[in-house]
Design an enzyme around this catalytic site. Sequence first.
Site, PDB file in Angstrom:
ATOM      1  N   ASP A 109     -20.904   5.115  39.340  1.00 46.12           N
ATOM      2  CA  ASP A 109     -21.421   3.874  38.754  1.00 46.12           C
ATOM      3  C   ASP A 109     -22.024   2.981  39.829  1.00 46.12           C
ATOM      4  O   ASP A 109     -23.106   2.398  39.652  1.00 46.12           O
ATOM      5  CB  ASP A 109     -20.306   3.115  38.039  1.00 46.12           C
ATOM      6  CG  ASP A 109     -19.618   3.944  36.976  1.00 46.12           C
ATOM      7  OD1 ASP A 109     -20.204   4.949  36.545  1.00 46.12           O
ATOM      8  OD2 ASP A 109     -18.493   3.579  36.599  1.00 46.12           O
ATOM      9  N   HIS A 115     -21.997  -5.630  38.498  1.00 44.44           N
ATOM     10  CA  HIS A 115     -21.671  -6.412  39.690  1.00 44.44           C
ATOM     11  C   HIS A 115     -22.443  -5.896  40.908  1.00 44.44           C
ATOM     12  O   HIS A 115     -22.953  -6.681  41.713  1.00 44.44           O
ATOM     13  CB  HIS A 115     -20.166  -6.361  39.955  1.00 44.44           C
ATOM     14  CG  HIS A 115     -19.353  -7.202  39.025  1.00 44.44           C
ATOM     15  ND1 HIS A 115     -19.177  -6.887  37.701  1.00 44.44           N
ATOM     16  CD2 HIS A 115     -18.660  -8.358  39.242  1.00 44.44           C
ATOM     17  CE1 HIS A 115     -18.406  -7.810  37.128  1.00 44.44           C
ATOM     18  NE2 HIS A 115     -18.081  -8.710  38.045  1.00 44.44           N
ATOM     19  N   HIS A 131     -14.686   0.630  38.583  1.00 44.52           N
ATOM     20  CA  HIS A 131     -15.826   1.501  38.308  1.00 44.52           C
ATOM     21  C   HIS A 131     -15.631   2.817  39.039  1.00 44.52           C
ATOM     22  O   HIS A 131     -14.953   2.881  40.071  1.00 44.52           O
ATOM     23  CB  HIS A 131     -17.138   0.861  38.774  1.00 44.52           C
ATOM     24  CG  HIS A 131     -17.713  -0.121  37.808  1.00 44.52           C
ATOM     25  ND1 HIS A 131     -18.435   0.261  36.700  1.00 44.52           N
ATOM     26  CD2 HIS A 131     -17.671  -1.485  37.799  1.00 44.52           C
ATOM     27  CE1 HIS A 131     -18.826  -0.831  36.047  1.00 44.52           C
ATOM     28  NE2 HIS A 131     -18.375  -1.899  36.696  1.00 44.52           N
TER      29      HIS A 131
END
Length: 421
Positions: free
Chosen positions: A344, A297, A340
């Site tokens: 990340d 994302h 996350h």
Amino acid sequence: MTNVRDWNCEDVKQWLISNSFEGYADLFCDQHKIDGKALLALEESDLREPPMQIRVLGDVKHLSLAIQILKLENQDKFNVSDPTNGGLKISHRYSKRVHSRPLKHSAYRQDSTSTFSDDDDVIDEEIEKIISRKGCYSRNLDSELFKTALSFVYVFFVFLLTSFVMVVVHDRVPDMHRYPPLPDLFLDNMPVIPWAFEVCELVGSVLFTVWTIILFFHKHRFILMRRMFSLLGTVFLLRCVTMLITSLSVPGVHLHCQGQKYPDMWAKFQRTYEIWSGFGMSLQGVRSCGDYMFSGHTVCITMLNFFITEYTPRRIYMLHTFTWVANIFGIFFILAAHEHYSIDVFIAFYITSRLFLYYHTLANNRSLMLRDMNRRRVWFPLFSYFESKCDGIVPNEFEWPLLWPKSFCSYFERKRKKHLN
């Protein structure tokens, strides 16, 4: 016009007077003995700090701008290119254009109503015209539809591979009871916001809509699409490797993840299709675990932000501010949802932004393309193929892409001709 490096103090004084800086002629020439070489070496900090210590901010800005123009002129005279402008050489016509407009300074023109930002917008337009005349724009702007189609096939299969790897890593996700969430500086001090991840995906959808509109009107849309497909494919291919080689524990106990066993390969392929068709988005009903390092994302939001800011005119600063704010808030919502780890998100932003800048630095600078040709073919073969004909900056030109209505076509054509003139 003589070479600025050969100017003496009197020449500097005449230059100050001719550009309405007469109030500082004594300061420059009589007190500090500024000749041509010293003038070219001046920075804005030299004007603001002792011993010169000019106290009027507007005058500092205008003087700094005028000195920067002289530097560009002097580079052109000696055929020295400015690396920050991609090898751009500025001609004396730039100086004539800028200096033909009298600058207004509050120290000795109290009736001035113009602002420095207005001059800054004009300078941006002048620089765009000069870049066009000096050949920094690519000489070959063919759409090369085959290469664009090939880049689409590339990203298509990379997304399929990513979806399959997500199925594999979900099967290998560590047991939550044996391997609790890892310590994380942000997540440990931020409560879970259940709806945050959906908001992040809405932010990404808005940015994608803006980028689609830009592509619709951009004259060189197929080059932009090819670049985006190749960059996205490369980043997600790297993500497949990082997800597969190390399985991180679930970042939050609220996720309730556990390894999922599939009876056969066909079941894995079905799950792969579900993830791929839903673009890996929770808004499409896709929920996955184990695909943490690094955040897909964040990659998509950051890539959209960089492409929007790169391929729209600099004067649309409100749009650029919006995309950067959306990028930052999108990252925040990912972390707020505890979907996350912080590492990340950080790695995703760093890799995406660096790869974007590296790609465009090479694409926009012919000298770098030639110097690194052999090394680039080894480490970046897709770039060598997709950008083989594009040898400079892609101009931000816009058009009405349809044959109707004719009024729109004529409007964009007039805008294009005005920009070129």
